[in-house]
Design a protein around this motif. Sequence first.
Motif, PDB file in Angstrom:
ATOM      1  N   ARG A 146      20.956  76.507 126.853  1.00  0.00           N
ATOM      2  CA  ARG A 146      20.107  75.815 128.042  1.00  0.00           C
ATOM      3  C   ARG A 146      19.338  74.627 127.591  1.00  0.00           C
ATOM      4  O   ARG A 146      19.380  73.442 128.364  1.00  0.00           O
ATOM      5  N   GLN A 147      18.769  74.403 126.409  1.00  0.00           N
ATOM      6  CA  GLN A 147      18.004  73.297 125.881  1.00  0.00           C
ATOM      7  C   GLN A 147      19.107  72.268 125.574  1.00  0.00           C
ATOM      8  O   GLN A 147      18.702  71.131 126.026  1.00  0.00           O
ATOM      9  N   ALA A 148      20.038  72.551 124.724  1.00  0.00           N
ATOM     10  CA  ALA A 148      20.864  71.446 124.500  1.00  0.00           C
ATOM     11  C   ALA A 148      21.939  70.964 125.456  1.00  0.00           C
ATOM     12  O   ALA A 148      22.405  69.766 125.551  1.00  0.00           O
ATOM     13  N   TYR A 149      22.380  71.931 126.194  1.00  0.00           N
ATOM     14  CA  TYR A 149      23.460  71.459 127.379  1.00  0.00           C
ATOM     15  C   TYR A 149      23.364  71.748 128.692  1.00  0.00           C
ATOM     16  O   TYR A 149      23.857  71.433 129.449  1.00  0.00           O
ATOM     17  N   LYS A 150      22.085  72.719 128.959  1.00  0.00           N
ATOM     18  CA  LYS A 150      21.880  72.873 130.383  1.00  0.00           C
ATOM     19  C   LYS A 150      22.992  73.777 130.966  1.00  0.00           C
ATOM     20  O   LYS A 150      23.158  73.700 132.166  1.00  0.00           O
ATOM     21  N   ARG A 151      23.443  74.544 129.999  1.00  0.00           N
ATOM     22  CA  ARG A 151      24.721  75.373 130.400  1.00  0.00           C
ATOM     23  C   ARG A 151      24.264  76.642 129.822  1.00  0.00           C
ATOM     24  O   ARG A 151      23.541  76.899 128.911  1.00  0.00           O
ATOM     25  N   ASN A 152      25.109  77.827 130.339  1.00  0.00           N
ATOM     26  CA  ASN A 152      25.133  79.182 129.613  1.00  0.00           C
ATOM     27  C   ASN A 152      26.193  79.209 128.777  1.00  0.00           C
ATOM     28  O   ASN A 152      27.439  78.946 129.017  1.00  0.00           O
ATOM     29  N   PHE A 153      26.074  80.344 127.748  1.00  0.00           N
ATOM     30  CA  PHE A 153      27.142  80.706 126.899  1.00  0.00           C
ATOM     31  C   PHE A 153      28.062  81.518 127.464  1.00  0.00           C
ATOM     32  O   PHE A 153      27.823  82.174 128.641  1.00  0.00           O
ATOM     33  N   ASN A 154      29.470  81.408 127.247  1.00  0.00           N
ATOM     34  CA  ASN A 154      30.447  82.149 127.959  1.00  0.00           C
ATOM     35  C   ASN A 154      30.933  83.315 127.139  1.00  0.00           C
ATOM     36  O   ASN A 154      31.614  83.075 126.061  1.00  0.00           O
ATOM     37  N   PRO A 192      24.529  73.436 117.646  1.00  0.00           N
ATOM     38  CA  PRO A 192      24.177  72.411 116.286  1.00  0.00           C
ATOM     39  C   PRO A 192      22.921  71.983 116.159  1.00  0.00           C
ATOM     40  O   PRO A 192      22.226  71.853 115.056  1.00  0.00           O
ATOM     41  N   ALA A 193      22.379  71.373 117.332  1.00  0.00           N
ATOM     42  CA  ALA A 193      21.155  70.606 117.018  1.00  0.00           C
ATOM     43  C   ALA A 193      19.897  71.516 116.954  1.00  0.00           C
ATOM     44  O   ALA A 193      18.818  71.027 116.520  1.00  0.00           O
ATOM     45  N   LEU A 194      20.123  72.738 117.517  1.00  0.00           N
ATOM     46  CA  LEU A 194      18.810  73.581 117.322  1.00  0.00           C
ATOM     47  C   LEU A 194      19.251  74.965 116.469  1.00  0.00           C
ATOM     48  O   LEU A 194      18.617  75.775 116.573  1.00  0.00           O
ATOM     49  N   THR A 195      20.158  74.697 115.227  1.00  0.00           N
ATOM     50  CA  THR A 195      20.274  75.820 114.447  1.00  0.00           C
ATOM     51  C   THR A 195      19.849  75.342 113.066  1.00  0.00           C
ATOM     52  O   THR A 195      20.015  74.165 112.620  1.00  0.00           O
ATOM     53  N   SER A 200      29.202  81.760 105.265  1.00  0.00           N
ATOM     54  CA  SER A 200      30.375  81.898 105.096  1.00  0.00           C
ATOM     55  C   SER A 200      31.199  80.629 105.658  1.00  0.00           C
ATOM     56  O   SER A 200      31.841  80.007 105.186  1.00  0.00           O
ATOM     57  N   LYS A 201      30.812  80.823 107.061  1.00  0.00           N
ATOM     58  CA  LYS A 201      31.564  79.822 107.986  1.00  0.00           C
ATOM     59  C   LYS A 201      30.620  79.580 109.132  1.00  0.00           C
ATOM     60  O   LYS A 201      29.937  80.635 109.557  1.00  0.00           O
ATOM     61  N   TYR A 202      30.115  78.422 109.490  1.00  0.00           N
ATOM     62  CA  TYR A 202      29.427  78.002 110.691  1.00  0.00           C
ATOM     63  C   TYR A 202      30.273  77.563 111.719  1.00  0.00           C
ATOM     64  O   TYR A 202      31.190  76.555 111.669  1.00  0.00           O
ATOM     65  N   VAL A 203      30.376  78.046 112.946  1.00  0.00           N
ATOM     66  CA  VAL A 203      31.045  77.773 114.216  1.00  0.00           C
ATOM     67  C   VAL A 203      29.701  76.975 115.187  1.00  0.00           C
ATOM     68  O   VAL A 203      28.868  77.858 115.521  1.00  0.00           O
ATOM     69  N   PRO A 204      30.028  75.817 115.471  1.00  0.00           N
ATOM     70  CA  PRO A 204      29.337  75.194 116.518  1.00  0.00           C
ATOM     71  C   PRO A 204      29.525  75.841 117.695  1.00  0.00           C
ATOM     72  O   PRO A 204      30.664  75.798 118.214  1.00  0.00           O
ATOM     73  N   ILE A 205      28.462  76.028 118.502  1.00  0.00           N
ATOM     74  CA  ILE A 205      28.577  76.462 119.850  1.00  0.00           C
ATOM     75  C   ILE A 205      28.836  75.064 120.568  1.00  0.00           C
ATOM     76  O   ILE A 205      27.737  74.248 120.624  1.00  0.00           O
ATOM     77  N   ASP A 206      29.838  74.791 121.236  1.00  0.00           N
ATOM     78  CA  ASP A 206      30.256  73.508 121.966  1.00  0.00           C
ATOM     79  C   ASP A 206      30.864  73.863 123.380  1.00  0.00           C
ATOM     80  O   ASP A 206      30.696  74.995 123.958  1.00  0.00           O
ATOM     81  N   ALA A 207      31.164  72.684 124.025  1.00  0.00           N
ATOM     82  CA  ALA A 207      31.703  72.996 125.523  1.00  0.00           C
ATOM     83  C   ALA A 207      32.753  74.090 125.434  1.00  0.00           C
ATOM     84  O   ALA A 207      32.834  74.758 126.722  1.00  0.00           O
ATOM     85  N   THR A 208      33.596  74.462 124.481  1.00  0.00           N
ATOM     86  CA  THR A 208      34.532  75.466 124.671  1.00  0.00           C
ATOM     87  C   THR A 208      33.994  76.800 124.893  1.00  0.00           C
ATOM     88  O   THR A 208      34.782  77.622 125.134  1.00  0.00           O
ATOM     89  N   LEU A 209      32.713  77.105 124.367  1.00  0.00           N
ATOM     90  CA  LEU A 209      31.835  78.351 124.707  1.00  0.00           C
ATOM     91  C   LEU A 209      30.922  78.224 125.466  1.00  0.00           C
ATOM     92  O   LEU A 209      30.122  79.066 125.541  1.00  0.00           O
ATOM     93  N   LEU A 210      31.042  77.495 126.413  1.00  0.00           N
ATOM     94  CA  LEU A 210      29.955  77.220 127.599  1.00  0.00           C
ATOM     95  C   LEU A 210      30.520  77.456 128.855  1.00  0.00           C
ATOM     96  O   LEU A 210      31.862  77.219 129.117  1.00  0.00           O
ATOM     97  N   LEU A 211      29.781  78.222 129.795  1.00  0.00           N
ATOM     98  CA  LEU A 211      30.341  78.281 131.324  1.00  0.00           C
ATOM     99  C   LEU A 211      30.241  76.790 131.833  1.00  0.00           C
ATOM    100  O   LEU A 211      29.244  76.096 131.651  1.00  0.00           O
TER     101      LEU A 211
END
Length: 156
Positions: A18-26, A133-136, A145-156
């Motif tokens: 919500r803070q970074a994208y003003k959207r919800n996680f999908n 990314p900006a808030l992790t 081991s692996k970091y996956v940024p939550i971006d537009a592909t994982l947002l509603l």
Amino acid sequence: MNKALVLVDVQNVYYTCRQAYKRNFNYNQFWRELSYNLDITHAFAYAIDRGDSKQREFQNILRAIGFEVKLKPFIQRADGSAKGDWDVGITVDALEHADGVDEVILVSGDGDFDILVNALKAKGKTVTVYGVPALTAESIQKVASKYVPIDATLLL
């Protein structure tokens, strides 16, 4: 297929998205991506229960996807601050269920979990962390081991 344990810090992912994208996680897209390559043995979503109907609907959606929803009551302190932290519960479940899996997926940008990530890696587990990314916390991005940024592909 590798066996995986999925741990989602619902409050963290909600507020950071919500803070970074003003959207919800999908959650549906997230589940599709994970289950394509992994055998998910357990999936836990940790949330705070405020008792409202909209929240119950959301929790039922998570259950329908495949998550076991774990709830803690919302606690309002006399000074106006609130408490609703699942860090210990997430850690206990991670350590309890890690022996039966190859990979642990943690959805949280909370740097407090860097100790847990190191403990899981010491047990020979791959630990993938998803976060905004900006808030992790940089510390958890570095130890994962692996970091996956939550971006537009994982947002509603």
